[in-house]
Design a protein around this motif. Structure first.
Motif, PDB file in Angstrom:
ATOM      1  N   ALA A  19     -24.265 -52.412 -64.367  1.00  0.00           N
ATOM      2  CA  ALA A  19     -24.956 -53.299 -63.345  1.00  0.00           C
ATOM      3  C   ALA A  19     -26.242 -52.479 -62.727  1.00  0.00           C
ATOM      4  O   ALA A  19     -27.101 -52.958 -62.416  1.00  0.00           O
ATOM      5  N   VAL A  20     -25.875 -51.284 -62.362  1.00  0.00           N
ATOM      6  CA  VAL A  20     -27.027 -50.381 -61.689  1.00  0.00           C
ATOM      7  C   VAL A  20     -28.431 -50.417 -62.749  1.00  0.00           C
ATOM      8  O   VAL A  20     -29.678 -50.460 -62.557  1.00  0.00           O
ATOM      9  N   TRP A  21     -28.000 -50.136 -64.092  1.00  0.00           N
ATOM     10  CA  TRP A  21     -29.026 -50.024 -65.315  1.00  0.00           C
ATOM     11  C   TRP A  21     -29.844 -51.470 -64.937  1.00  0.00           C
ATOM     12  O   TRP A  21     -31.076 -51.504 -65.100  1.00  0.00           O
ATOM     13  N   PHE A  22     -29.169 -52.671 -65.087  1.00  0.00           N
ATOM     14  CA  PHE A  22     -29.545 -54.062 -65.237  1.00  0.00           C
ATOM     15  C   PHE A  22     -30.369 -54.122 -64.065  1.00  0.00           C
ATOM     16  O   PHE A  22     -31.683 -54.706 -64.023  1.00  0.00           O
ATOM     17  N   LEU A  23     -29.969 -53.874 -62.816  1.00  0.00           N
ATOM     18  CA  LEU A  23     -31.011 -54.029 -61.548  1.00  0.00           C
ATOM     19  C   LEU A  23     -32.097 -53.100 -61.432  1.00  0.00           C
ATOM     20  O   LEU A  23     -33.109 -53.545 -61.158  1.00  0.00           O
ATOM     21  N   VAL A  24     -31.892 -52.071 -62.087  1.00  0.00           N
ATOM     22  CA  VAL A  24     -33.131 -51.133 -61.914  1.00  0.00           C
ATOM     23  C   VAL A  24     -34.433 -51.707 -63.033  1.00  0.00           C
ATOM     24  O   VAL A  24     -35.512 -51.707 -62.882  1.00  0.00           O
ATOM     25  N   HIS A  25     -33.578 -52.014 -63.846  1.00  0.00           N
ATOM     26  CA  HIS A  25     -34.562 -52.644 -65.243  1.00  0.00           C
ATOM     27  C   HIS A  25     -35.224 -53.702 -64.791  1.00  0.00           C
ATOM     28  O   HIS A  25     -36.689 -54.141 -64.781  1.00  0.00           O
ATOM     29  N   ILE A  38     -33.553 -49.543 -77.635  1.00  0.00           N
ATOM     30  CA  ILE A  38     -33.636 -48.348 -77.524  1.00  0.00           C
ATOM     31  C   ILE A  38     -34.084 -47.548 -76.642  1.00  0.00           C
ATOM     32  O   ILE A  38     -33.503 -46.426 -76.083  1.00  0.00           O
ATOM     33  N   GLN A  39     -35.591 -47.846 -76.157  1.00  0.00           N
ATOM     34  CA  GLN A  39     -36.290 -47.291 -75.408  1.00  0.00           C
ATOM     35  C   GLN A  39     -35.635 -47.281 -73.852  1.00  0.00           C
ATOM     36  O   GLN A  39     -35.747 -46.194 -73.047  1.00  0.00           O
ATOM     37  N   ASP A  40     -35.253 -48.433 -73.402  1.00  0.00           N
ATOM     38  CA  ASP A  40     -34.886 -48.711 -72.112  1.00  0.00           C
ATOM     39  C   ASP A  40     -33.207 -48.547 -71.855  1.00  0.00           C
ATOM     40  O   ASP A  40     -32.894 -48.177 -70.608  1.00  0.00           O
ATOM     41  N   GLY A  99     -32.831 -52.075 -54.133  1.00  0.00           N
ATOM     42  CA  GLY A  99     -31.927 -51.820 -53.104  1.00  0.00           C
ATOM     43  C   GLY A  99     -30.487 -51.780 -53.373  1.00  0.00           C
ATOM     44  O   GLY A  99     -29.446 -51.264 -53.193  1.00  0.00           O
ATOM     45  N   ALA A 100     -30.473 -53.034 -54.143  1.00  0.00           N
ATOM     46  CA  ALA A 100     -29.030 -53.136 -54.483  1.00  0.00           C
ATOM     47  C   ALA A 100     -28.350 -52.326 -55.542  1.00  0.00           C
ATOM     48  O   ALA A 100     -27.549 -51.839 -55.563  1.00  0.00           O
ATOM     49  N   ALA A 101     -29.362 -51.728 -56.657  1.00  0.00           N
ATOM     50  CA  ALA A 101     -28.953 -50.663 -57.176  1.00  0.00           C
ATOM     51  C   ALA A 101     -28.670 -49.390 -56.680  1.00  0.00           C
ATOM     52  O   ALA A 101     -27.767 -48.846 -57.076  1.00  0.00           O
ATOM     53  N   GLY A 115     -38.329 -53.516 -61.818  1.00  0.00           N
ATOM     54  CA  GLY A 115     -39.625 -52.898 -62.290  1.00  0.00           C
ATOM     55  C   GLY A 115     -39.838 -51.646 -62.518  1.00  0.00           C
ATOM     56  O   GLY A 115     -40.815 -51.003 -62.901  1.00  0.00           O
ATOM     57  N   VAL A 116     -38.702 -50.600 -62.022  1.00  0.00           N
ATOM     58  CA  VAL A 116     -38.855 -49.140 -62.297  1.00  0.00           C
ATOM     59  C   VAL A 116     -38.285 -49.213 -63.763  1.00  0.00           C
ATOM     60  O   VAL A 116     -37.594 -50.004 -64.230  1.00  0.00           O
ATOM     61  N   HIS A 117     -38.679 -47.910 -64.302  1.00  0.00           N
ATOM     62  CA  HIS A 117     -38.477 -47.784 -65.740  1.00  0.00           C
ATOM     63  C   HIS A 117     -36.721 -47.525 -65.896  1.00  0.00           C
ATOM     64  O   HIS A 117     -36.406 -46.663 -65.018  1.00  0.00           O
ATOM     65  N   ALA A 118     -36.064 -48.433 -66.759  1.00  0.00           N
ATOM     66  CA  ALA A 118     -34.537 -48.251 -66.626  1.00  0.00           C
ATOM     67  C   ALA A 118     -34.058 -46.906 -67.077  1.00  0.00           C
ATOM     68  O   ALA A 118     -32.812 -46.698 -66.523  1.00  0.00           O
ATOM     69  N   THR A 119     -34.755 -46.120 -67.529  1.00  0.00           N
ATOM     70  CA  THR A 119     -34.052 -44.781 -67.651  1.00  0.00           C
ATOM     71  C   THR A 119     -33.806 -44.008 -66.478  1.00  0.00           C
ATOM     72  O   THR A 119     -32.858 -42.968 -66.339  1.00  0.00           O
TER      73      THR A 119
END
Length: 384
Positions: A210-216, A55-57, A176-178, A219-223
């Motif tokens: 895919a961007v959400w997964f890579l950001v998560h 829910i949060q991420d 970087g991939a994100a 280590g950066v907060h997924a939001t």
């Protein structure tokens, strides 16, 4: 669907969800609700998150996508599309951030609660505009414009806090991939046409996930993934996506988050035993926001104004706007979760502070907005 796009109804749903979460957390259902919130869901051994983190991420990234789309529009075509337009609400927003921080630290300085200083800096746009719509019939449109610009700038501050303060052990390869995929997402959105809508929409959704997964995983907060995608997307399809998503955000995403965040047991202690995290947020939201926005807004509305013209808003209007700014809810609840991620007791007390401080702000804002609206309606009646 039109009801869920209105300014009033979603605010009531959000408040109801938070109240329900608080009731459940202090009832015989508390243990079952906690087990569900902390149950892990996903692909075992590959990628799993607790329901609360989904829910949060996850869901909340959709909310931040919609916020970023609105931000992009305001920066290019709306109320913040020039330095002159942005200057006044920017000064007011600065006061509405700095004063609550200072007031919070008056309570928390030198304690472990001091880490919660970002919590009272946020304004819930949807909730504030909802209160304004319910009680503000007859108010000048300048007040809504001022509040909207102010709240958007508050969101920028909240996004920066989330990105900078609550990031640890960054995997720069993943990040970087994100970033590369965000560029791809923006490129695809600019090639979206009615004749290729289905395949390109599917591709955009796939790239977005895919961007959400890579950001998560970076280590950066997924939001922040939602923010990046909302800013990168071509404006026309972005506004279309926002329009389509808004009812679902208001009906499902925000109420689920409010319910989950409000699953907090009320401490069975005397008020003197509550931590500075509770008292700091409780005071900083309604008092710090009101004073910070009203005073700095009063100064801001006189910056660059010709001497022979009156400001569009007077000080009592700014007090009403400041009280509306003290309605924290969504982003303040998220900041509470992040600031005290490793300290459950402090997190719970800060969350209670957000809920109580926001309710006080709602009552104060409803009163001030009603009084100002009554006065403007009376003036209009006397002049017609």
């Amino acid at each position: 669907m039109s009801l869920l796009r209105s300014a009033r109804f979603p605010a009531m749903v959000l408040l109801g969800a938070a109240v329900l979460g608080l009731i459940v957390a202090n009832s015989p259902l508390a243990e079952a609700a906690s087990e569900i919130k902390h149950a892990y869901v996903g692909i075992p051994g590959v990628f799993e998150l607790s329901v609360g983190h989904w829910i949060q991420d996850g869901l909340l990234a959709l909310f931040f996508f919609v916020v970023a789309v609105e931000l992009q529009f305001e920066l290019t075509n709306g109320e913040l599309n020039s330095a002159k337009k942005a200057l006044q609400p920017a000064i007011a927003a600065a006061g509405g951030v700095l004063v609550p921080i200072l007031l919070y630290l008056v309570f928390a300085w030198g304690t472990e609660s001091a880490a919660g200083w970002p919590i009272p800096t946020a304004t819930d746009i949807a909730f504030a505009l909802g209160v304004l719509a319910v009680f503000g019939r007859g108010l000048p449109s300048a007040l809504r414009v001022f509040l909207l610009a102010l709240a958007i700038l508050d969101d920028i501050v909240g996004i920066v806090f989330i990105a900078v303060l609550f990031t640890a052990d960054v995997n720069y390869g993943m990040l970087g991939a994100a970033a590369v995929l965000v560029v791809v997402f923006g490129f695809l959105s600019r090639r979206l046409r009615p004749e290729n809508a289905v395949p390109f929409t599917i591709a955009l959704i796939a790239v977005g996930i895919a961007v959400w997964f890579l950001v998560h995983e970076s280590g950066v907060h997924a939001t922040i993934a939602g923010v990046a995608l909302g800013l990168a997307m071509s404006q026309r399809p972005a506004l279309h996506a926002r329009h389509a998503m808004e009812p679902w955000i208001n009906a499902i995403v925000l109420p689920l988050f409010a319910f989950s965040a409000a699953l907090v047991a009320i401490p069975q202690v005397s008020p003197s035993d509550l931590s500075p995290a509770f008292w700091g947020v409780l005071v900083a939201l309604p008092v710090g926001k009101t004073v910070g926005i009203a005073v700095s807004g009063w100064i801001a509305l006189r910056v660059g104004r010709p001497k022979d013209t009156a400001p569009p808003l007077v000080f009592p209007d700014l007090l009403a706007a400041g009280a509306l700014g003290g309605i924290g809810f969504t982003v303040s609840l998220l900041l509470s979760e992040l600031a005290f991620a490793g300290a459950d007791e402090l997190r719970d007390e800060a969350t209670l502070g957000v809920l109580a401080g926001s309710v006080i702000s709602v009552v104060a804002a409803a009163t001030l907005v009603s009084l100002r609206a009554w006065r403007y309606r009376r003036i209009e009646a006397l002049t017609t």
